[in-house]
Enzyme design. Structure first.
Site, PDB file in Angstrom:
ATOM      1  N   CYS A   1       0.862  -1.250  -0.019  1.00 22.32           N
ATOM      2  CA  CYS A   1      -0.003   0.005   0.019  1.00 22.32           C
ATOM      3  C   CYS A   1       0.924   1.230   0.031  1.00 22.32           C
ATOM      4  CB  CYS A   1      -0.910   0.154   1.325  1.00 22.32           C
ATOM      5  SG  CYS A   1      -0.026  -0.022   2.792  1.00 22.32           S
TER       6      CYS A   1
ATOM      7  N   CYS B   1       2.775 -11.510 -10.703  1.00 21.16           N
ATOM      8  CA  CYS B   1       1.507 -11.266 -10.649  1.00 21.16           C
ATOM      9  C   CYS B   1       1.072  -9.736 -10.580  1.00 21.16           C
ATOM     10  CB  CYS B   1       0.941 -11.854  -9.384  1.00 21.16           C
ATOM     11  SG  CYS B   1       1.341 -11.043  -7.929  1.00 21.16           S
TER      12      CYS B   1
ATOM     13  N   CYS C   1       6.480 -13.443  -5.781  1.00 21.84           N
ATOM     14  CA  CYS C   1       6.599 -13.829  -7.016  1.00 21.84           C
ATOM     15  C   CYS C   1       8.297 -13.753  -7.595  1.00 21.84           C
ATOM     16  CB  CYS C   1       5.786 -13.343  -7.968  1.00 21.84           C
ATOM     17  SG  CYS C   1       4.095 -13.213  -7.557  1.00 21.84           S
TER      18      CYS C   1
ATOM     19  N   MET D   1       1.684  10.120  15.957  1.00 20.36           N
ATOM     20  CA  MET D   1       2.499  10.594  15.288  1.00 20.36           C
ATOM     21  C   MET D   1       2.669  10.046  14.028  1.00 20.36           C
ATOM     22  SD  MET D   1       3.444  13.344  17.049  1.00 20.36           S
ATOM     23  CE  MET D   1       5.140  13.809  16.180  1.00 20.36           C
TER      24      MET D   1
ATOM     25  N   THR E   1       2.340   4.172  14.061  1.00 14.47           N
ATOM     26  CA  THR E   1       2.885   2.862  13.684  1.00 14.47           C
ATOM     27  C   THR E   1       2.727   1.915  15.042  1.00 14.47           C
ATOM     28  OG1 THR E   1       5.122   3.137  14.194  1.00 14.47           O
ATOM     29  CG2 THR E   1       4.513   3.604  12.053  1.00 14.47           C
TER      30      THR E   1
ATOM     31  N   SER F   1       3.124 -27.061 -12.957  1.00 14.96           N
ATOM     32  CA  SER F   1       3.794 -26.505 -14.250  1.00 14.96           C
ATOM     33  C   SER F   1       3.436 -26.799 -15.434  1.00 14.96           C
ATOM     34  CB  SER F   1       5.378 -27.107 -14.059  1.00 14.96           C
ATOM     35  OG  SER F   1       5.781 -27.036 -12.652  1.00 14.96           O
TER      36      SER F   1
ATOM     37  N   GLU G   1       7.397 -24.880 -10.830  1.00 17.67           N
ATOM     38  CA  GLU G   1       7.583 -25.556  -9.775  1.00 17.67           C
ATOM     39  C   GLU G   1       9.089 -25.817  -9.279  1.00 17.67           C
ATOM     40  OE1 GLU G   1       4.625 -28.501 -10.659  1.00 17.67           O
ATOM     41  OE2 GLU G   1       3.957 -28.172  -8.535  1.00 17.67           O
TER      42      GLU G   1
END
Ligand SMILES: Cc1cc2nc3c(=O)[nH]c(=O)nc-3n(C[C@H](O)[C@H](O)[C@H](O)COP(=O)(O)OP(=O)(O)OC[C@H]3O[C@@H](n4cnc5c(N)ncnc54)[C@H](O)[C@@H]3O)c2cc1C
Ligand code: FES
Ligand code: FES
Length: 1335
Positions: free
Chosen positions: A55, A117, A154, A267, A270, A1086, A1266
């Site tokens: 994000c 992906c 990936c 602040m 986190t 595969s 694979e």
């Protein structure tokens, strides 16, 4: 959001456009707001807790004091929108788009093949883009640093880093080339005699647009005016349940703190953000002093530095760097210790968000900074309405003692860190599962002050993180050592005392008790050595240096920018340019991935009336459901319905998989009911209110050991046998027996399971959009659950954000769960699993136990093997039987053992049901083989590679199940791997290194691989395609395979382009769906490109044949002319294509068959360096040789090999699932499950695709999805080699077995030494451990 009259308007900018939010809700975060309110779906959700970077967006802020604009990356999931007042946000859409202009960062990430992906890609773009905004010509080190907080499951990161490096001034892609010793030159020479030419260029840098920093959008002038406005006032935003207040100045802040003493100061958010999200903390009021100038300053004095509490950790880093560059070394020991930890604390985003004040006050239990600040005698400057005061940042403060802490109305104004002095040493140490972006397992800040000119201890301080609920201090120990000399006797006493003082109970939370105890004294030893070295440097006459062999113990492995080279065959120079087969064509969606325009399921716009689904899952492993009380949940705002087993109109128990638990639960994480509500927040809140009463049932089986005790299995035993095993054992020189444990693995696909189920108006039809590898299976389950024909259910898959086997069967269950809810409510259902739920519910790779008995001769020749395998299948069958079959069939790997028996059985336990995962049992089972071969080598006193070679298949042979194969490519990969990696020279060098270094050891290992592709049933290898040619000549291509990042669609377009002899641009491939290609089998094993390629080829050839008469009549015509003519001649321009499947079979009765269509071979060599004191390891180099036959697309195939290798490396090293003895999975987020980051990949990564023949597959290619996974085990065995070297030096010559994963804990505890010898050990029968292994 409801409107409140006294609330202010929230003003900020997104991508240059002003956003005015009249009803800003403090509980809404930026990620939600971008995606759901502004419709900017390029920014992705991957975890919601700041740990994955999916994000990432850029925030820009104007500082009226310095008149400068600061651009920094943040994780949008942790940014409350209210904190954005007056700031500018740039998302991936603001960087560039296909509709306007793509940005060089987006272009290069795509063209360098840095996306598969594509789910992580927008985050990657934003991290690199933000770096470039601050440093248009970054160094390679800055690139790696910028990417440390972004996970990719990936690619294996190499191409992502490479795309970033193209912006570096000094970058040549092969840096080895820059050194003048280009490996490529040597490689090219050695390949020169070959028939095919070797290529190394996967993209053309000359195509890249130049980066022009002057073209970047300007900071909105309105925000400058707002920041400089002298008439600012307090602001307030009011949400459904909470209020957010922004004070106008420091006085106002202090007033607010007096009025709302319990309100947190937000602040970086986190610490507070994750507490709200994951620990259900609630705060009615938030105070946000973010940006108050009084909190942002650096004040350097002669004695030290004072840093404003508002400084982010990244700004703190810059400030300290500056001081270190200005001040003499002796004054900066504390700063340098802090800088070391600031490099690896979290990722770049969190370091830019988290503030010094927030860090100090939130006191994380493994804080990386507080122990050093305490050891460095820092003080905290506080302020309140009452005035200012200072408190020491000491043990009392860290323990949160009320008398030593802040009062509720006080705030931290700044932190003062004194300079160190000549005789004062300060250091920090940390050990984490992963080098960066991972909380420490144990860390420490230590300091010692000597009487001037002596090594007599005047003051000693030791602070440890990760050893309890707060930072612990060893103050008594330190007191007792005052006046002592800094010598070995002092160290020995210190170790004893500190272990007495800092006691970690045997059942302590977070486990790893003995390891953590060992780390306490190992880190102390490092400090001891460091100080001795420091003393020696000051006065070599007086203070003897540490032994040369100990020197390397002082250094942490540096974080370096990885580099690599990829080699593959070039296409035939006579191949027409238009023909894309064999070329490194970019992923079809790559640009869309990097611009955020690629649409994933949750990116689809809201549908009228849609509801959100949240799950309620079982908290017990095996129990009877006594009652489910949904009344409180139903009464909450926005809740529409609660769905249970009672609501399933068809089969709730379909093929042994239960959709909604009924009467009984069989694992923790089983779905009991779901809540449908108008927003996800409402659904989630209501889900928490569903009350379920259970009554525990016996037995509760969690581990394989328990399953064996209870005879609890999911299916019958599978066996393969050749020769006469019993007889052979009688004639061998030696026999060894052993056990190898391989723990499971979480898929951690970046896009969690996502389903949109839309009931249609007529005929009970339902449409589902989802990310799956097997839409037919979803259709089947939905049909079963709703009791309607399959023809009414349509499943669409456009793409999925990674799958790795985790989206073969699980989406069917989840799809049916969603469909039942859609059916009951009559409304569309959006069902997005949160990361924690996904990890809990969907399970992963099977944990495996291998037991072996091996008979061999003293020369290393193995004569007999009797191997038993058990896998932990979890609570239902899922794919466990098939996984076990694969384990048994494939586990001989590359070795011929004349008398070989292999048996296996999947165990039934009360864990969530494990499922398919890349490699399908092979990566676990083959580790057992490599382990026993390594053990044989150790027994025979031979190098493992020699024993591997003498037992390896040599000529055309039959497998143990009597399938014929030719291992020639195996031998070639093996030989080239040994030669091109300079294995023997490097092994010698490692031995030399090991002789000279006691606490660091290097190890090398090479593993061979024989991997089978495909399925042992022909009908599982079938595929279909549908091709339409439209009258303008454009082609719509559809087939049954799913795109999950592997580039299947890209390869299919390449195939169609060659077959139809038209450019790729004519061909469109939009999605996969059950109403275009019915009954398609899964995309897995595969096989995707193989079988779908054949079907596409078939369809294209049919069409080409139909067009032949037209072409013959007008051979010089264009494609468009032929199509137009064909239409006028009533020639059908649409057809299906079909591939019946490879002929395979397996007869388990006879224990033989032609089980697999073909074999993929490979070899890989890795070299590691292990820190014996901490268990950390660094991967120095990996060479992979993979038999690709003829690669249809070398860029995609290399991507698969590299990605699988890194995923395999994760399986065998850092990825560790932790379960409670009651079967509760603890590891449910990137915070506690560590997939590799950019820092884990090999410093030098070389991949070669080796040419061979595979006539049965399309264009003689091979499926490589694979195979690379298992090659990751070369890292495991390299670690083994290094640990074995350490053990030998310590006099431990007996063979030992390293299980998987080789975590830092396992490595450290295997490097037995004086520290592991002295830690307290507990009798296992006297306590219940916090976590257990389930293999
Ligand atoms: C994904 C992730 C990874 C992390 N990894 C690490 C790691 O590897 N090592 C590590 O040490 N830490 C790590 N952290 C923790 C991080 O360092 C802390 O969360 C952070 O420093 C807190 O700062 P903040 O500004 O975000 O605090 P906030 O969340 O904004 O506030 C935290 C608390 O501090 C109080 N507070 C804030 N400022 C003041 C002030 N000036 N005066 C008085 N009270 C104040 C607030 O009231 C609140 O109670 C990680 C966090 C995340 C999310
Ligand atoms: S979704 Fe924000 S960091 Fe993972
Ligand atoms: S491409 Fe990075 S997660 Fe898939």
């Amino acid at each position: 959001m409801p409107s409140l009259s006294n609330a202010d308007e929230l003003i900020f900018f997104v991508n240059g456009r002003k956003v005015i939010e009249k009803n800003a809700d403090p509980e809404v975060n930026l990620l939600f707001y971008l995606r759901k309110v502004l419709g900017l779906t390029g920014t992705k959700y991957g975890c919601g807790g700041g740990g994955c970077g999916a994000c990432t967006v850029m925030v820009s802020r104007y500082d009226p004091k310095t008149k400068k604009i600061r651009h920094y990356p943040v994780t949008a999931c942790l940014v409350p929108i209210c904190s954005l007042y007056g700031l500018a946000v740039t998302t991936v859409e603001g960087v560039g788009s296909i509709k306007t202009r793509i940005h060089p960062v987006q272009e290069r990430l795509a063209k360098c093949h840095g996306t598969q992906c594509g789910f992580c890609s927008p985050g990657m773009v934003m991290s690199i883009y933000t770096l470039l905004r601050n440093h248009p010509e970054p160094t390679p080190e800055q690139i790696t640093k910028a990417l440390g907080g972004n996970l990719c499951r990936c690619t294996g990161y190499r191409p992502i880093v490479e795309s970033g490096k193209t912006f570096c001034v000094e970058s040549t892609v092969c840096e080895m080339k820059g050194s003048g010793k280009c490996c490529l030159d040597q490689e090219e020479k050695s390949f020169a005699n070959r028939l095919e030419k070797i290529c190394t260029k996967l993209y053309n840098e000359e195509e890249f647009q130049l980066l022009d920093p002057t073209q970047e959008p300007i900071f909105p002038p309105e925000l400058i005016r707002m920041a400089e406005d002298p008439n600012k006032r307090r602001l307030m935003f009011q949400g459904e349940r909470t209020t957010w207040i922004i004070p106008v100045n420091l006085n106002d802040l202090l007033d607010l703190k007096t009025s709302f003493p319990k309100a947190p100061l937000i602040m970086g958010n986190t610490a507070v953000g994750p507490s709200i999200k994951f620990r259900d903390e609630f705060h009615p009021v938030f105070i946000s002093p973010f940006g108050l100038p009084e909190l942002y300053f650096v004040d350097n004095t002669d004695d030290g530095v004072t840093i404003g509490a508002g400084y982010s950790l990244a700004q703190l880093n810059d400030a300290l760097q500056f001081i270190v560059s200005e001040q003499p070394k002796e004054k900066t020991k504390t700063y340098r210790a802090l800088l070391k930890h600031l490099r690896t604390l979290a990722g770049a985003q969190i370091r830019n968000m988290a503030t010094l004040g927030g860090h100090v006050v939130s006191r994380p239990k493994s804080s990386d900074l507080n122990p050093i600040l305490a050891a460095g005698n820092a003080t905290i400057n506080l302020i309140s309405k009452e005035g200012e005061r200072q408190i020491p940042l000491d043990s009392h403060f860290l323990k949160n003692s009320p008398e030593a802490s802040l009062k509720s109305e006080e705030i931290v104004l700044s932190v003062y860190i004194p300079h160190s002095t000549q005789w004062h040493f300060v250091s920090g140490f940390r050990m984490a599962q992963r080098q960066e972006n991972s909380f420490a397992i144990v860390n420490a800040g230590m300091s010692v002050d000597f009487e001037d000119g002596t090594d007599t201890i005047k003051e000693l301080q030791m602070f440890y993180g990760g050893v309890g609920s707060t930072i612990a201090t060893a103050s008594q120990t330190c007191r007792q050592l005052i006046g002592r000399q800094w010598d070995d006797q002092m160290l020995s006493d210190a170790c004893r005392l500190v272990l007495d003082e800092i006691y970690i109970p045997p059942a302590a939370e977070d486990g790893m008790v003995e390891y953590r105890r060992t780390l306490i004294i190992s880190l102390l030893f490092k400090f001891y050595l460091k100080v001795r070295r420091g003393l020696n440097k000051m006065d070599p006459q007086k203070f003897p240096d540490i032994p040369e062999k100990f020197m390397s113990a002082l250094e942490d492995s540096p974080i370096e920018t990885p580099q690599g080279i990829q080699m593959f065959q070039c296409v035939d120079p006579y191949q027409p340019l238009q023909d894309p087969v064999g070329r490194p064509v970019m992923h079809q969606s790559a640009i869309k991935h990097t611009t955020g325009e690629a649409v994933f399921v949750d990116d689809m716009p809201p549908i009228a009336q849609e509801l959100f689904l949240a799950v309620v899952t079982s908290t017990r492993a095996h129990a009877k459901i006594i009652s489910i009380d949904t009344s409180e949940a139903l009464a909450l705002p926005g809740v529409v319905d609660v769905i249970t087993a009672e609501d399933v109109p068809g089969d709730n128990n379909y093929n042994g998989e239960v959709l909604y638990a009924h009467n009984e639960v069989i694992c923790v994480g089983q779905i009991v009911c779901t809540v449908a509500a108008d927003t996800y927040a409402h659904a989630r809140e209501a889900a928490k209110k569903v009350k379920i009463i259970y009554e525990d049932l016996e037995p509760r089986i969690i581990t394989i050991k328990q399953a064996l005790e209870h005879n609890s299995f999911l299916s019958v035993e599978k066996k393969i046998e050749q020769g006469d095993v019993e007889q052979a054992f009688k004639y061998v020189d030696q026999i060894i027996e052993g056990e190898v444990h391989v723990e499971g693995q979480e898929h951690f696909y970046m896009e969690t399971q996502t389903i949109l189920a839309i009931p249609q108006a007529e005929d009970k039809e339902m449409v589902l959009h989802l990310g799956t590898q097997f839409p037919t299976h979803v259709q089947e389950f939905v049909t079963g659950a709703l009791n309607i024909p399959r023809s009414r259910i349509t499943c669409h898959v456009k793409r999925t954000g990674g799958a790795f086997g985790g989206k073969v069967t699980k989406p069917a269950v989840l799809g049916a769960v969603a469909a039942v809810a859609a059916n009951k409510t009559g409304r569309p259902i959006r069902f997005i699993l949160e990361r924690g739920d996904d990890m809990l519910i969907t399970a992963g790779r099977h944990p495996l136990l291998g037991k072996y008995k091996i008979g061999f001769m003293n020369n290393g020749v193995i004569k007999a093997a009797d191997v038993e395998y058990y896998i932990n299948g979890g609570c239902t069958l899922d794919e466990s039987e098939l996984v076990m079959e694969f384990v048994v069939l494939k586990s001989e790997n590359a070795y011929y053992i004349p008398n070989f028996r292999c048996r296996g059985r999947p165990c039934k336990t009360n864990l969530p049901s494990n499922t398919a995962f890349r490699g399908f049992g092979f990566p676990q089972a083959t580790v057992v083989v490599e382990a026993y071969i390594t053990a044989v080598a150790s027994q025979c006193n031979l190098p493992p590679e020699q024993v591997k070679e003498i037992n390896m298949y040599r000529k055309i042979s039959k497998t143990a199940y009597k399938e014929t194969f030719n291992p020639e490519p195996l031998r070639r990969c093996w030989k080239e791997c040994l030669e091109k990696s300079s294995f023997s020279t490097r092994k010698q060098a490692a031995e030399e290194f090991n002789k000279k270094n006691y606490w660091k050891k290097r190890g090398l290992a090479v593993v061979p691989m024989k991997f089978t592709v495909g399925m042992p049933m022909t009908y599982y290898n079938q595929a279909a395609a549908l091709v339409h040619i439209y009258l303008d000549g454009s082609v719509l291509l559809i087939h049954g395979g799913c795109e999950m990042g592997q580039g299947l669609y890209t390869k299919m377009v390449q195939v169609a382009s060659r077959e139809l002899n038209i450019p790729e641009s004519y061909i469109h491939l939009s999605e996969t769906s059950t109403n275009t290609v019915p009954n398609a089998i899964f995309t897995a094993g595969s096989m995707g490109a193989d079988i779908n390629g054949k079907a596409v080829q078939n369809a294209c050839q049919i069409l080409k044949a139909r067009l032949q008469p037209v072409i013959r009549k007008n051979p010089k015509g264009t494609w468009e002319e032929w199509i137009a003519q064909a239409f006028t001649e009533s020639i059908s321009l649409s057809t299906t294509g079909y591939f019946k499947g490879y002929q395979t079979n397996m007869d388990w009765e006879k224990e033989e068959g032609d089980a697999f269509p073909y074999f993929v071979y490979g070899a890989s060599c890795s070299e590691v360096e292990v820190d014996c004191l901490t268990g950390a390891h660094k991967l120095l180099r990996t060479d992979i040789f993979m038999d690709a036959a003829f690669s249809i697309n070398p860029a995609l195939d290399i991507g698969q090999v590299e990605g699988a290798f890194i995923q395999g490396m994760g399986l065998y090293t850092t990825e560790e699932l932790k379960y409670s003895p009651e079967g509760v999975l603890y590891s449910r987020s990137p915070d506690d499950y560590k997939i590799p980051t950019v820092n884990e990949i090999p410093k030098e990564f070389r991949v070669t695709l080796v040419r061979s023949q595979n006539p049965i597959a399309i264009y003689s290619s091979k499926g490589l999805g694979e195979a690379g996974m298992f090659l990751g085990s070369s890292v495991l065995f390299a670690i083994y080699d290094a640990v074995a070297a350490a053990r030998r030096e310590r006099g431990l010559t007996k063979t030992f077995i390293l299980s998987s994963p080789a975590t830092p804990e396992l490595i450290r505890m295997a490097c037995v030494d004086q520290f592991t010898d002295v830690i307290p050990r507990d009798d296992p029968s006297t306590f219940t451990p916090w976590s257990i292994h389930v293999s």
